[in-house]
Every structure is written in structure tokens, then in C-alpha cells.
Design an enzyme around this catalytic site. Structure first.
Site, PDB file in Angstrom:
ATOM      1  N   PRO A  10       1.446  -1.052   0.392  1.00  0.00           N
ATOM      2  CA  PRO A  10       0.175   0.075   0.169  1.00  0.00           C
ATOM      3  C   PRO A  10       1.441   0.871  -0.002  1.00  0.00           C
ATOM      4  O   PRO A  10       1.712   1.642   0.812  1.00  0.00           O
ATOM      5  CB  PRO A  10      -1.056  -0.337   1.154  1.00  0.00           C
ATOM      6  CG  PRO A  10      -0.067  -0.833   2.266  1.00  0.00           C
ATOM      7  CD  PRO A  10       0.795  -2.021   0.269  1.00  0.00           C
ATOM      8  N   ASN A  11       0.377   2.280  -0.987  1.00  0.00           N
ATOM      9  CA  ASN A  11       0.739   3.020  -1.237  1.00  0.00           C
ATOM     10  C   ASN A  11       2.186   3.676  -2.078  1.00  0.00           C
ATOM     11  O   ASN A  11       2.390   4.814  -1.826  1.00  0.00           O
ATOM     12  CB  ASN A  11       1.151   3.910   0.765  1.00  0.00           C
ATOM     13  CG  ASN A  11      -0.449   4.091   1.071  1.00  0.00           C
ATOM     14  OD1 ASN A  11      -1.540   4.902   0.655  1.00  0.00           O
ATOM     15  ND2 ASN A  11      -0.270   3.932   2.579  1.00  0.00           N
ATOM     16  N   ARG A  18       5.428  12.394  -3.056  1.00  0.00           N
ATOM     17  CA  ARG A  18       4.786  12.762  -1.371  1.00  0.00           C
ATOM     18  C   ARG A  18       6.096  12.766  -1.008  1.00  0.00           C
ATOM     19  O   ARG A  18       6.900  11.457  -0.650  1.00  0.00           O
ATOM     20  CB  ARG A  18       4.015  12.502  -1.427  1.00  0.00           C
ATOM     21  CG  ARG A  18       2.240  12.416  -2.579  1.00  0.00           C
ATOM     22  CD  ARG A  18       1.499  13.809  -2.352  1.00  0.00           C
ATOM     23  NE  ARG A  18       1.099  14.361  -1.056  1.00  0.00           N
ATOM     24  CZ  ARG A  18       0.291  14.298  -0.143  1.00  0.00           C
ATOM     25  NH1 ARG A  18      -0.765  13.568  -1.162  1.00  0.00           N
ATOM     26  NH2 ARG A  18      -0.404  14.629   0.531  1.00  0.00           N
ATOM     27  N   TYR A  23      10.922   9.644   1.062  1.00  0.00           N
ATOM     28  CA  TYR A  23      10.889   8.663   0.559  1.00  0.00           C
ATOM     29  C   TYR A  23      12.164   8.546  -0.437  1.00  0.00           C
ATOM     30  O   TYR A  23      11.741   7.851  -1.671  1.00  0.00           O
ATOM     31  CB  TYR A  23       9.788   8.163  -0.488  1.00  0.00           C
ATOM     32  CG  TYR A  23       9.155   7.551   1.016  1.00  0.00           C
ATOM     33  CD1 TYR A  23       9.178   6.455   1.734  1.00  0.00           C
ATOM     34  CD2 TYR A  23       7.519   8.058   1.904  1.00  0.00           C
ATOM     35  CE1 TYR A  23       8.303   5.982   2.545  1.00  0.00           C
ATOM     36  CE2 TYR A  23       7.508   7.418   2.954  1.00  0.00           C
ATOM     37  CZ  TYR A  23       7.704   5.857   3.549  1.00  0.00           C
ATOM     38  OH  TYR A  23       7.246   5.729   4.521  1.00  0.00           O
ATOM     39  N   ASN A  79       7.984  -6.138  -1.393  1.00  0.00           N
ATOM     40  CA  ASN A  79       8.171  -4.428   0.190  1.00  0.00           C
ATOM     41  C   ASN A  79       7.416  -4.152   0.686  1.00  0.00           C
ATOM     42  O   ASN A  79       5.873  -4.122  -0.546  1.00  0.00           O
ATOM     43  CB  ASN A  79       8.444  -2.917  -0.585  1.00  0.00           C
ATOM     44  CG  ASN A  79       8.397  -1.875   0.174  1.00  0.00           C
ATOM     45  OD1 ASN A  79       8.331  -1.845   0.921  1.00  0.00           O
ATOM     46  ND2 ASN A  79       8.198  -1.052  -0.730  1.00  0.00           N
ATOM     47  N   ALA A  82       2.989  -0.927   4.669  1.00  0.00           N
ATOM     48  CA  ALA A  82       2.821  -0.784   5.952  1.00  0.00           C
ATOM     49  C   ALA A  82       2.283  -2.428   6.604  1.00  0.00           C
ATOM     50  O   ALA A  82       2.185  -2.528   7.697  1.00  0.00           O
ATOM     51  CB  ALA A  82       1.635  -0.019   6.408  1.00  0.00           C
ATOM     52  N   GLU A 103      12.560  -9.206   1.771  1.00  0.00           N
ATOM     53  CA  GLU A 103      11.897  -8.155   2.148  1.00  0.00           C
ATOM     54  C   GLU A 103      12.902  -6.980   2.077  1.00  0.00           C
ATOM     55  O   GLU A 103      13.913  -6.823   2.226  1.00  0.00           O
ATOM     56  CB  GLU A 103      12.015  -8.843   3.803  1.00  0.00           C
ATOM     57  CG  GLU A 103      10.679  -7.388   4.243  1.00  0.00           C
ATOM     58  CD  GLU A 103      10.616  -7.505   5.651  1.00  0.00           C
ATOM     59  OE1 GLU A 103      11.306  -8.572   6.256  1.00  0.00           O
ATOM     60  OE2 GLU A 103      10.259  -6.721   6.621  1.00  0.00           O
ATOM     61  N   HIS A 105      12.529  -2.714   1.888  1.00  0.00           N
ATOM     62  CA  HIS A 105      12.465  -1.253   2.597  1.00  0.00           C
ATOM     63  C   HIS A 105      13.124  -0.522   2.477  1.00  0.00           C
ATOM     64  O   HIS A 105      14.785  -0.338   2.311  1.00  0.00           O
ATOM     65  CB  HIS A 105      11.901  -1.422   4.275  1.00  0.00           C
ATOM     66  CG  HIS A 105      11.068  -2.444   4.324  1.00  0.00           C
ATOM     67  ND1 HIS A 105       9.754  -2.473   4.355  1.00  0.00           N
ATOM     68  CD2 HIS A 105      11.363  -3.361   5.180  1.00  0.00           C
ATOM     69  CE1 HIS A 105       9.305  -3.729   4.624  1.00  0.00           C
ATOM     70  NE2 HIS A 105      10.318  -4.108   5.461  1.00  0.00           N
ATOM     71  N   ARG A 112      13.265   4.468  12.295  1.00  0.00           N
ATOM     72  CA  ARG A 112      12.028   4.990  12.583  1.00  0.00           C
ATOM     73  C   ARG A 112      10.658   4.875  13.542  1.00  0.00           C
ATOM     74  O   ARG A 112      11.679   4.899  14.377  1.00  0.00           O
ATOM     75  CB  ARG A 112      10.652   4.949  11.327  1.00  0.00           C
ATOM     76  CG  ARG A 112      12.385   5.037  10.325  1.00  0.00           C
ATOM     77  CD  ARG A 112      11.281   4.774   8.323  1.00  0.00           C
ATOM     78  NE  ARG A 112       9.757   5.918   8.474  1.00  0.00           N
ATOM     79  CZ  ARG A 112       9.503   6.071   7.486  1.00  0.00           C
ATOM     80  NH1 ARG A 112       9.170   5.083   6.734  1.00  0.00           N
ATOM     81  NH2 ARG A 112       7.951   6.521   7.947  1.00  0.00           N
TER      82      ARG A 112
HETATM   83  O1  CA2 Z   1      10.701   1.892   3.559  1.00  0.00           O
HETATM   84  C1  CA2 Z   1       9.618   1.239   3.387  1.00  0.00           C
HETATM   85  O2  CA2 Z   1      10.046   0.438   2.069  1.00  0.00           O
HETATM   86  C2  CA2 Z   1       8.546   0.865   3.883  1.00  0.00           C
HETATM   87  O3  CA2 Z   1       8.271  -0.505   3.755  1.00  0.00           O
HETATM   88  C3  CA2 Z   1       7.360   1.642   3.322  1.00  0.00           C
HETATM   89  C4  CA2 Z   1       5.830   2.457   3.732  1.00  0.00           C
HETATM   90  C5  CA2 Z   1       6.308   1.828   5.298  1.00  0.00           C
HETATM   91  O4  CA2 Z   1       4.203   2.039   6.031  1.00  0.00           O
HETATM   92  C6  CA2 Z   1       7.018   1.200   5.951  1.00  0.00           C
HETATM   93  O5  CA2 Z   1       6.610   1.368   7.524  1.00  0.00           O
HETATM   94  C7  CA2 Z   1       8.246   1.317   5.488  1.00  0.00           C
HETATM   95  C8  CA2 Z   1       5.240   3.075   3.252  1.00  0.00           C
HETATM   96  C9  CA2 Z   1       5.460   3.348   1.802  1.00  0.00           C
HETATM   97  C10 CA2 Z   1       4.506   4.783   1.217  1.00  0.00           C
HETATM   98  O6  CA2 Z   1       5.226   5.240   0.474  1.00  0.00           O
HETATM   99  C11 CA2 Z   1       5.224   6.800   0.468  1.00  0.00           C
HETATM  100  C12 CA2 Z   1       5.587   7.547  -0.406  1.00  0.00           C
HETATM  101  C13 CA2 Z   1       5.106   8.449  -0.963  1.00  0.00           C
HETATM  102  C14 CA2 Z   1       4.222   9.671   0.344  1.00  0.00           C
HETATM  103  C15 CA2 Z   1       4.031   8.505   0.940  1.00  0.00           C
HETATM  104  C16 CA2 Z   1       3.715   7.178   0.740  1.00  0.00           C
END
Ligand code: CA2
Length: 151
Positions: A10-11, A18, A23, A79, A82, A103, A105, A112
Site C-alpha cells: 500500500p501507498n 509525496r 522516500y 516491499n 505498512a 524483504e 524497505h 523510524r
Molecule cells: O521504507 C519502506 O519501504 C516502507 O515499506 C514504506 C512504507 C512504510 O509504511 C514502511 O514502514 C516502510 C510506506 C510506503 C508509503 O510510501 C509513500 C511514499 C510517498 C508518499 C507517501 C507514502
């Protein structure tokens, strides 16, 4: 030719659009190209997917398990976003199918919030790459390519 399946949760479709301070500026489309190039270096075809839905990711892992059993898939780079920190269902799907999974990230989840320090997926992963940005995907593909052939 064997395939490496790259799954994004997700996301991650928001990548590069964003929160660049967290990121970075690389988009998911950029990551897909990087993955295709890295897979090709190892003689693999890449299959790159993203979903915001847990059940879809479970279904894709089941599909991966069948392809792995059939010898057409080398492994999965995952990946889970969340869902990493919440989903026993995704961990069960990896364990249940027996598909090798690395896995990934983008961020260093251990630097974090505490809620991101636990991963349901890490115990069922062959390896874990965190905090190296989009390069982590390429490193994970190299790791999948280096996995021993299926017995
Ligand atoms: O660091 C990573 O790759 C994560 O898997 C990214 C997830 C986060 O919940 C994990 O804890 C770590 C979030 C992905 C959302 O990515 C976004 C990118 C740009 C703007 C908003 C969210």
C-alpha cells in the site's frame, strides 16, 4: 527464462510524488525500470506489481508459490509497505507457499517509529534489505538470482 516477481504494498504508488524527504524523488515507475534492468543482468524476467489491498497481495503470493513449484519463478522481492508491520496473513502466505522471498524497505525502518521496528515478514524472508533506498530492490533481485536452484 525464469522470472523474479517484485511486489509492492500500500501507498508505494505514491513514491516520488509525496514526502520526498523520507522516500526520495524516485517514482515507482522508475523503480520498475531499475528492476527490469537488474533482472535482465541476471538473465531473469521481472514481473513488477503494486496493490493497496492485502488480499490481492495474498493472491499474488499464492500465484508465486504455484509458479515457483512449476519452476518458472525464481523468487519474490517484497516491499509490503505498512502491511509489513501488521499482516500475519501475508507472512502465512509466504510460509504456506514456500516461495523464497527477500524483504525490502526503502527506508531504514529501525531508525523510524517503534511501530515500524517489528516485521511479520522478516521471520519468513530469506533475507532483508532496509534503508538503502530504491537500490535495495536491485540488490534484492541480485540475491534472488543467486538463490540455489529449486530442489
Ligand atoms: O521504507 C519502506 O519501504 C516502507 O515499506 C514504506 C512504507 C512504510 O509504511 C514502511 O514502514 C516502510 C510506506 C510506503 C508509503 O510510501 C509513500 C511514499 C510517498 C508518499 C507517501 C507514502
Amino acid at each position: 527464462m525464469s522470472t523474479v516477481l517484485i511486489l509492492n504494498g500500500p501507498n508505494l504508488n505514491l513514491l516520488g510524488t509525496r514526502e520526498p524527504a523520507i522516500y526520495g524523488a524516485t517514482t515507482l515507475a522508475d523503480v520498475e525500470v531499475m528492476c527490469r534492468d537488474e533482472a535482465a543482468k541476471h538473465g531473469l524476467t521481472s514481473d513488477f506489481r503494486q496493490s493497496n489491498h492485502e488480499g490481492v497481495l495474498v493472491d499474488w503470493l499464492h500465484e508465486a508459490g504455484r509458479a515457483f513449484a512449476a519452476g518458472t519463478l525464481k523468487g519474490v522481492v517484497f516491499n509490503a509497505g505498512a502491511y509489513t508491520h501488521t499482516s500475519l496473513a501475508l507472512a502465512d502466505a509466504v510460509r504456506g507457499t514456500g516461495v523464497p522471498m527477500i524483504e525490502v524497505h526503502i527506508t531504514n525502518v529501525h531508525a523510524r517509529e517503534a511501530v515500524r521496528h517489528h516485521s511479520f515478514l522478516s521471520p519468513v524472508a530469506r533475507g532483508i534489505i532496509v534503508g538503502l533506498g530504491p537500490m535495495g530492490y536491485a540488490l534484492a533481485i541480485a540475491a534472488v538470482a543467486a538463490l540455489p536452484a529449486k530442489a
